[in-house]
Design an enzyme around this catalytic site. Structure first.
Site, PDB file in Angstrom:
ATOM      1  N   CYS A  74     -31.388   8.736  16.454  1.00 40.77           N
ATOM      2  CA  CYS A  74     -30.825   9.914  17.405  1.00 40.77           C
ATOM      3  C   CYS A  74     -31.407  11.132  17.188  1.00 40.77           C
ATOM      4  CB  CYS A  74     -29.378  10.227  16.240  1.00 40.77           C
ATOM      5  SG  CYS A  74     -28.207  11.767  17.142  1.00 40.77           S
ATOM      6  N   LEU A  75     -31.629  11.787  18.920  1.00 38.32           N
ATOM      7  CA  LEU A  75     -31.696  12.563  18.849  1.00 38.32           C
ATOM      8  C   LEU A  75     -32.065  13.741  17.950  1.00 38.32           C
ATOM      9  CD1 LEU A  75     -32.698  12.761  22.218  1.00 38.32           C
ATOM     10  CD2 LEU A  75     -34.233  12.546  21.331  1.00 38.32           C
ATOM     11  N   HIS A 117     -22.499   5.049  20.233  1.00 37.93           N
ATOM     12  CA  HIS A 117     -22.970   6.199  19.850  1.00 37.93           C
ATOM     13  C   HIS A 117     -22.476   7.577  20.224  1.00 37.93           C
ATOM     14  CE1 HIS A 117     -26.522   7.468  17.560  1.00 37.93           C
ATOM     15  NE2 HIS A 117     -26.787   8.729  18.202  1.00 37.93           N
ATOM     16  N   GLU A 118     -22.725   7.344  21.033  1.00 35.74           N
ATOM     17  CA  GLU A 118     -22.038   9.032  21.518  1.00 35.74           C
ATOM     18  C   GLU A 118     -21.118   9.113  21.394  1.00 35.74           C
ATOM     19  OE1 GLU A 118     -24.588  10.237  22.222  1.00 35.74           O
ATOM     20  OE2 GLU A 118     -26.184   8.889  22.690  1.00 35.74           O
ATOM     21  N   GLN A 161     -24.496  18.477  21.141  1.00 33.79           N
ATOM     22  CA  GLN A 161     -25.810  18.182  20.657  1.00 33.79           C
ATOM     23  C   GLN A 161     -26.826  19.998  20.747  1.00 33.79           C
ATOM     24  OE1 GLN A 161     -26.487  13.797  21.530  1.00 33.79           O
ATOM     25  NE2 GLN A 161     -27.048  13.848  19.609  1.00 33.79           N
ATOM     26  N   HIS A 167     -20.538  10.677  18.855  1.00 34.14           N
ATOM     27  CA  HIS A 167     -20.744  12.418  18.595  1.00 34.14           C
ATOM     28  C   HIS A 167     -19.580  13.420  18.566  1.00 34.14           C
ATOM     29  CE1 HIS A 167     -25.399  12.891  17.311  1.00 34.14           C
ATOM     30  NE2 HIS A 167     -25.330  11.838  18.778  1.00 34.14           N
ATOM     31  N   GLY A 184     -29.552   8.692  25.365  1.00 34.69           N
ATOM     32  CA  GLY A 184     -28.457   9.214  25.652  1.00 34.69           C
ATOM     33  C   GLY A 184     -28.142  10.565  24.022  1.00 34.69           C
TER      34      GLY A 184
END
Ligand code: NI
Length: 168
Positions: A92-93, A134-135, A50, A138, A45
């Protein structure tokens, strides 16, 4: 184009993103870049902030195939219903070398626009439900580590500071 994914503690990750008002070519290009960047990472995701773009756009692909057919694109996503409890390990990236269990809803109904501007609804559970939460977090400047207990978060912050010093 693969773009750089910002990482903690970059302050850009803490900013709230604005709704997309019209789906222009630049939004379509952003989604293409997000997909390329996510698949290259690889990740399941990615949210526009990000990449330092503060627009309410997220993508998710939990298929594990790392190619576009299973890509979910959600513009201006909102959770309209949530129930149950999940407690799974998340990474998470934007958070390097750290994973932790996070309390989430087990099932969510998400409404959003797709790339054509059509309204879509997803009845998500398990991994997909967690990915949506989660996304969407962000887009409001929230990282999964913000959900940890104070003690766990302090341990994470100490570890992150140490790692940043070592990279210097
Ligand atoms: Ni993330």
């Amino acid at each position: 184009m693969i773009r750089t994914i910002l990482t903690y503690p970059n302050p850009e990750l803490k900013k709230k993103s604005a709704p997309v008002t019209i789906i222009t070519d630049s939004v379509r290009e952003l989604v293409r870049d997000m997909a390329e960047s996510m698949y290259a990472a690889p990740g399941v995701g990615l949210a526009a902030p990000q990449l330092g773009i503060h627009q309410r756009v997220i993508i998710i692909d939990i298929s594990g195939k790392n190619e576009p057919p299973d890509l979910i694109v959600a513009i201006n996503p909102t959770i309209i219903h949530a129930e149950g409890e999940a407690y799974e390990e998340e990474g998470c990236l934007s958070v390097l070398d750290y994973a932790a269990n996070v309390k989430r809803y087990a099932r969510v109904i998400v409404k959003a626009l797709d790339l054509e501007g059509a309204e879509r609804t997803w009845n998500a559970e398990d991994l997909l439900a967690i990915a949506f939460q989660h996304e969407i977090d962000h887009l409001d400047g929230i990282l999964f580590v913000d959900h940890l207990s104070t003690l766990k978060r302090e341990l994470f912050q100490r570890k992150a500071r140490k790692a940043a010093e070592e990279r210097r």
